[in-house]
Design a protein around this motif. Structure first.
Motif, short mmCIF file in Angstrom:
data_model
loop_
_atom_site.label_atom_id
_atom_site.label_comp_id
_atom_site.label_asym_id
_atom_site.label_seq_id
_atom_site.Cartn_x
_atom_site.Cartn_y
_atom_site.Cartn_z
N LEU A 155 40.20 -20.21 20.54
CA LEU A 155 39.87 -21.49 20.80
C LEU A 155 38.68 -21.95 21.68
O LEU A 155 37.83 -22.80 21.39
CB LEU A 155 41.10 -22.51 21.27
N ALA A 156 38.58 -21.21 22.62
CA ALA A 156 37.50 -21.52 23.49
C ALA A 156 36.32 -20.78 22.76
O ALA A 156 35.26 -21.69 23.12
CB ALA A 156 37.79 -20.70 24.97
N ALA A 157 36.33 -20.07 22.05
CA ALA A 157 35.09 -19.49 21.56
C ALA A 157 34.71 -20.39 20.47
O ALA A 157 33.21 -20.89 20.28
CB ALA A 157 35.24 -18.15 20.88
N ALA A 158 35.49 -21.08 19.81
CA ALA A 158 35.34 -21.99 18.71
C ALA A 158 34.69 -23.28 19.02
O ALA A 158 34.11 -24.07 18.20
CB ALA A 158 36.26 -22.12 17.73
N ARG A 159 35.19 -23.53 20.38
CA ARG A 159 34.70 -24.79 20.95
C ARG A 159 33.23 -25.19 20.81
O ARG A 159 32.71 -26.13 20.25
CB ARG A 159 35.41 -25.21 22.35
N ARG A 160 32.44 -24.12 21.07
CA ARG A 160 30.87 -24.23 21.13
C ARG A 160 30.38 -22.86 20.26
O ARG A 160 30.07 -22.00 21.06
CB ARG A 160 30.41 -24.34 22.48
N PRO A 161 30.40 -22.97 19.00
CA PRO A 161 29.99 -21.56 18.43
C PRO A 161 28.71 -21.15 18.77
O PRO A 161 27.77 -22.18 18.88
CB PRO A 161 30.05 -22.02 16.94
N GLY A 162 28.39 -19.85 19.13
CA GLY A 162 27.08 -19.48 19.57
C GLY A 162 27.00 -19.73 21.06
O GLY A 162 25.64 -19.39 21.57
N GLY A 163 27.80 -20.56 21.49
CA GLY A 163 27.61 -20.70 23.20
C GLY A 163 28.08 -19.49 23.97
O GLY A 163 28.24 -18.35 23.20
#
Lengths: 354, 360, 294
Positions: A155-163
């Motif tokens: 979830l944390a990763a998908a919050r800002r993809p590429g972030g």
């Protein structure tokens, strides 16, 4: 669902739903039960699972026939005379034809008699009683831990993809995923047992001797099983979430309501991604079971895995047969459970999709 | 069958045109002022100019139809008003909703605007509702997002909203899931969600394109009716001229990210000046004209938005282009209440011949 | 529907813009393919040509007097193990075993599993359901458990390891091949080909095979990683490649026994395994993304 390739389980599912029996409608409670798509699905899946288990048991029996080593010879002892071995063979019923022995094994298994170990002479059911809880505890904890680790990461990763978070999670999970669980186990032992001396390197302490000692003996095995699985799930879930966020129109609807990004992720995207994850987790139960075999071996845990390995090495047919069958049955039932959960969670299945 | 229904709509097109709204509404200032809006995307190192300096205003109680081909930037321009464009989009210019500047809002401020002041209805009702959440949950989420209501109050309001959009047996619907509803019913739910917080502006992005023709008319009638009751402004995005003619007060035609013609509906259809608009109109099949006598459809391709030519973007496809068209024409009110961007407007008598014959 | 858009017009809708990869990410994906591909190529070259080209001693038959030499010792860049064998040499020969097992198992899996899956999907009906039920039985077994039992039945050796591992590779590939074929079969162009009376072999070779091969090859890359790991596990348990012949799995097992004294001996084969698995995973994933155009 997502645009991911059709998983075997999903495919099976559609196949199952196609040939739904539209039998007569009984009345009252029975009618309501028969009318429930979930129960119908369970019924239909059981119709497949039960014959499957019989075929699996027959195949296991065949495999055992091929296992090297003569059980009668082992029971009688290596220095027994030929007559003695023959007598033991007759006593064990090994001189009877294969199908007869299979049926009597099956009959015994259905009535709770799984035979006894050729090596130790103890009843297999007794052995199971000792070993099964260890494996169940380990696999269960690893399973829960892998989910608990992977969900927030994805979830944390998908919050800002590429972030930054996304890249960190993706790189770490890719690397850890490449570490096989037996290597992970050794590395963990090197660091936490040999290096830091914080945890025991091997051995198992039963729950009866205290919760904390038991947990201490479980930490490393459970971590070795859970970490690679968690990476696998996190990567899959993150990918599916990002796909939902990018492509799904209902996400736009949710955004245009003014819904916040986390709520969109958790409530909208995750709900839809969870089905894919569920299927993956179900398919992965087999890998988890296989993993327990090797991890138990490394940590000298007295579980089903070591029982099976000892049996395999010493041609202990009754033991191996039971273990292999239980492992297979566990994987089959895990998939059945996934199908049922699918039906419970997905309104399209729950209410039928017309 | 489909085209038959369309022809029926087209024949009555102009007399069905909506009259300008009541004077009380007409006197109100614009709710939305879009000024020189520009949207660009960077993609594979090329810059795609999706919207190139778009300006218009919408007043409360009025409906503006934005018409254009796929890729004309109509959808991008309204998604910019909702902050729904991907992060790769670069937005310039100004769009003020009731005095609030929308361009450059941060995430948090966007959430106060979306749903609350602007709402949107999307193209495909099959996918614009979350398949895993009940209708009630999705509606109540929208209601509670902007109003501090208790769950029960919100549920009551959800039922009221479903009544407003004339969904039969609304109490029962709350517990149902999107797949149990038909396309038209789903779109009604999406509209109910959009209306949940009394938006000042409703954007319908091809809201009826995915529906069959009868449902299309029902949904449009519903939107008109609700607008008249609630007095909000509506922007409808469509590539369907007949729909615009029937339901919009004014029409803005977009080509290559720019407005090329903008007028009151009656004005525009009775007096088309921009060759592109005329080409669009001519492309509609007419029962009165045999197929072989019908004018050719718009030839050529929509322009490459990453390499727009100098001058008028329609130049390569325009039948009446001259050297002068290499200089870009600007949208201006060459006639009262009728703006267009063209050096060689279609003459009065040459316009819309087919339409005039149809008029009783 | 498209009254207003001319036929054949190239549409540029905003939707693909939204989900599309930027130039940077597609560049990065290509870079990943090149780097992981190079690592794989380097591994293959080192393991297969290394023994002939590099000045390394034999991986077996070392002198016990040389045991436990530390890395950097003359003639033994990574030192020696408990039996006095050169670690680098054993790593390279072990890699050769792992890669050989991986390649052969995947070829067997693709050839048999791929064909069975495609034919099963193409035939459909009763034949399909019988084949799929048979595969269900094999898939019901947790792979490592099945492989362990088979390996014990067959006895530890390189060819037997390959056979045992194929037992789980074949059904896995068959399922993927079947799913991919079913997807192709539902495509309108395939129905068009069938309606126009193309013979079945032509449909299979012209339409089905070219469409499922990319998917199967990318799966084979990920399959390489899985097989190499499982081979390692099997050899680690003493059921795979038997000592003294080196394999990363049995090297890790041998080193485990003196782990506290010489942890490096565990690390070398572990790192080799990690690098191999990582590069095959990366290669497989990035090729898949490239093919599906994500």
């Amino acid at each position: 669902m997502s645009g991911a390739t059709t998983t075997p389980a999903a495919e099976k599912r559609t196949r199952v739903t196609e040939n739904g029996p539209a039998g007569e409608q009984p009345e009252g409670l029975r009618a309501r039960l028969a009318g429930s798509p979930v129960l119908r699905l369970v019924g239909r899946r059981l119709m497949i699972v039960i014959p499957l288990l019989f075929v699996v048991s027959a195949l296991v029996f065949l495999l055992m026939e091929a296992l090297p080593g003569d059980p009668a010879q082992i029971r009688a002892g290596m220095d027994a005379s030929e007559e003695e071995v023959e007598a033991v063979r007759q006593q064990m019923g090994l001189d009877r034809p294969g199908h007869e022995r299979y049926l009597s094994w099956l009959g015994g298994a259905l009535t709770g008699d799984l035979g006894s170990s050729v090596v130790s002479g103890r009843a297999v059911t007794t052995l199971l009683g000792e070993r099964l809880p260890v494996t169940l505890q380990m696999a269960g904890m690893a399973f829960v831990l892998s989910i608990v680790i992977s969900l927030p990461l994805a979830l944390a990763a998908a919050r800002r993809p590429g972030g930054l978070v996304d890249r960190f999670v993706m790189v770490c999970s890719m690397t850890l995923l490449a570490v096989p669980n037996f290597v992970m186990a050794l590395l963990l032992v090197l660091v936490f047992a040999v290096g830091l001396g914080m945890l025991p390197a091997i051995g198992f302490v039963p729950l009866a001797e205290g919760v904390w000692p038991n947990m201490r003996s479980m930490i490393l095995p459970v971590l070795s099983l859970a970490v690679p699985m968690a990476c696998f799930y996190a990567r899959f879930l993150r990918g599916d979430l990002v796909e939902q966020l990018n492509a799904a129109a209902y996400i736009d609807t949710a955004r245009s309501k003014g819904t916040g990004p986390w709520r969109i992720l958790w409530l909208h995207a995750f709900r839809n991604s969870s089905f894919g994850l569920l299927t993956l987790v179900g398919l992965n139960i087999g890998a988890l079971v296989g993993g327990t075999v090797i991890i138990e071996r490394i940590f000298a845990m007295p579980g089903m895995g070591t029982l099976m390995l000892e049996g395999v090495m010493s041609s202990d047919v009754a033991v191996v047969q039971t273990c292999v069958f239980i492992f297979a049955a566990a994987a089959v039932f895990a998939n059945l459970l996934v199908d049922v959960m699918y039906a419970v969670l997905d309104p399209r299945v729950r209410y039928g999709s017309h | 069958m489909r085209s038959g229904a369309r022809l029926a709509t087209m024949s009555g097109m102009l007399n069905a045109t909506r009259e300008p709204a009541a004077t009380s509404n007409g006197a109100a200032g614009p709710i939305l002022v879009v000024d020189d809006l520009r949207v660009t995307f960077s993609r594979h190192g090329r810059v795609v100019h999706a919207v190139n300096g778009l300006s218009y205003q919408v007043r409360p109680g009025r409906t503006l139809a934005i018409i254009g081909e796929s890729g004309s930037g109509k959808s991008v321009s309204v998604r910019a008003l909702m902050g729904l464009l991907p992060p790769s989009a670069h937005i310039e210019g100004s769009a003020r909703l009731d005095g609030t500047e929308l361009v450059g809002l941060d995430d948090k401020s966007w959430r106060a605007v979306r749903g609350c002041q602007i709402a949107m209805v999307f193209q495909d009702p099959a996918s614009s509702l979350n398949p895993t959440m009940s209708i009630g949950a999705q509606l109540i989420e929208a209601i509670r997002m902007h109003a501090p209501l208790k769950r029960r109050e919100a549920a009551q309001k959800a039922i009221d909203l479903l009544k407003l959009v004339r969904l039969p047996s609304p109490e029962k619907r709350l517990k149902q899931f999107p797949h149990q509803l038909s396309g038209g019913m789903r779109q009604r739910v999406v509209i109910a969600i959009a209306l949940s917080s009394d938006p000042k502006l409703l954007i319908a992005d091809e809201a009826t394109t995915a529906l069959d023709v009868t449902t299309q008319a029902q949904i449009m009638e519903l939107l008109v009716d609700i607008q008249e009751r609630l007095g909000m402004a509506v922007i409808m995005i469509s590539h369907d001229l007949s729909l615009a003619a029937c339901y919009a007060h004014e029409v803005l035609v977009m080509y290559a990210g720019k407005a090329v013609e903008h007028a009151e509906t009656r004005n525009l259809f009775s007096n088309v000046r921009m060759p592109y608009t005329k080409a669009l109109l001519d492309a509609i099949p007419q029962l009165s004209t045999p197929a072989h006598l019908q004018p050719a459809i718009v030839g050529g391709h929509p322009p490459d938005l990453s390499a727009l030519p100098e001058g008028c973007a329609f130049l390569p496809r325009c039948p009446s282009s001259t050297e002068q068209c290499r200089i870009e024409p600007h949208l201006a009110e060459h006639e009262p209440e009728h703006a267009y961007a063209c050096w060689h407007p279609v003459s009065r008598d040459g316009s819309c011949t087919g339409q005039k014959e149809e008029r009783p | 529907m498209a009254v207003t858009s001319p036929p054949g017009s190239a549409t540029l809708s905003p939707a693909p813009l939204a989900g599309s990869a930027t130039r940077w990410s597609s560049f990065r994906r290509r870079l990943t393919i090149w780097i992981s591909g190079s690592v794989v190529a380097l591994l293959v070259i080192t393991c297969y040509l290394g023994p002939f080209v590099l000045p390394i001693p034999s991986p077996v038959g070392g002198n016990v007097l040389d045991s436990g030499l530390s890395p950097g010792s003359p003639g033994h860049p990574l030192g020696t193990d408990v039996n006095g064998n050169d670690v680098l040499s054993r790593l390279i020969h072990g890699g050769r075993s792992s890669l050989t097992v991986g390649v052969v198992v995947n070829i067997i899996g693709l050839a048999i599993g791929g064909t069975v899956g495609a034919i099963s999907a193409y035939l459909g009906g009763r034949a399909d359901s019988i084949i799929m039920r048979a595969l269900d039985v094999l898939i019901a077994f947790p792979s490592l458990v099945l492989v362990i039992v088979l390996a014990q039945i067959l006895g530890p050796s390189l060819p037997n390891t390959i056979l045992a591992l194929s037992a789980f590779s074949i059904p896995a590939v068959a399922r993927i091949s079947r799913a991919a074929t079913l997807k192709v079969m539902s495509m309108p162009y395939l129905q068009a080909a069938e309606l126009s009376g193309s013979p079945w072999w032509r449909i299979l070779s012209r339409h089905v095979v070219p469409n499922i091969v990319p998917q199967l090859t990318t799966f084979a890359m990920l399959g390489m990683a899985i097989v190499v790991v499982t081979e390692g596990a099997l050899s680690f348990l003493g059921l795979g490649i038997p000592p003294p012949r080196p394999s990363w799995g049995n090297m890790i097992f041998e080193a485990q026994q003196s782990m506290s004294a010489t942890p490096l001996l565990v690390l070398w084969p572990s790192i080799a395994l990690l690098v191999t698995v990582l590069s095959f995973n990366l290669l497989g994933e990035s090729i898949r993304d490239e093919v599906t155009g994500r």
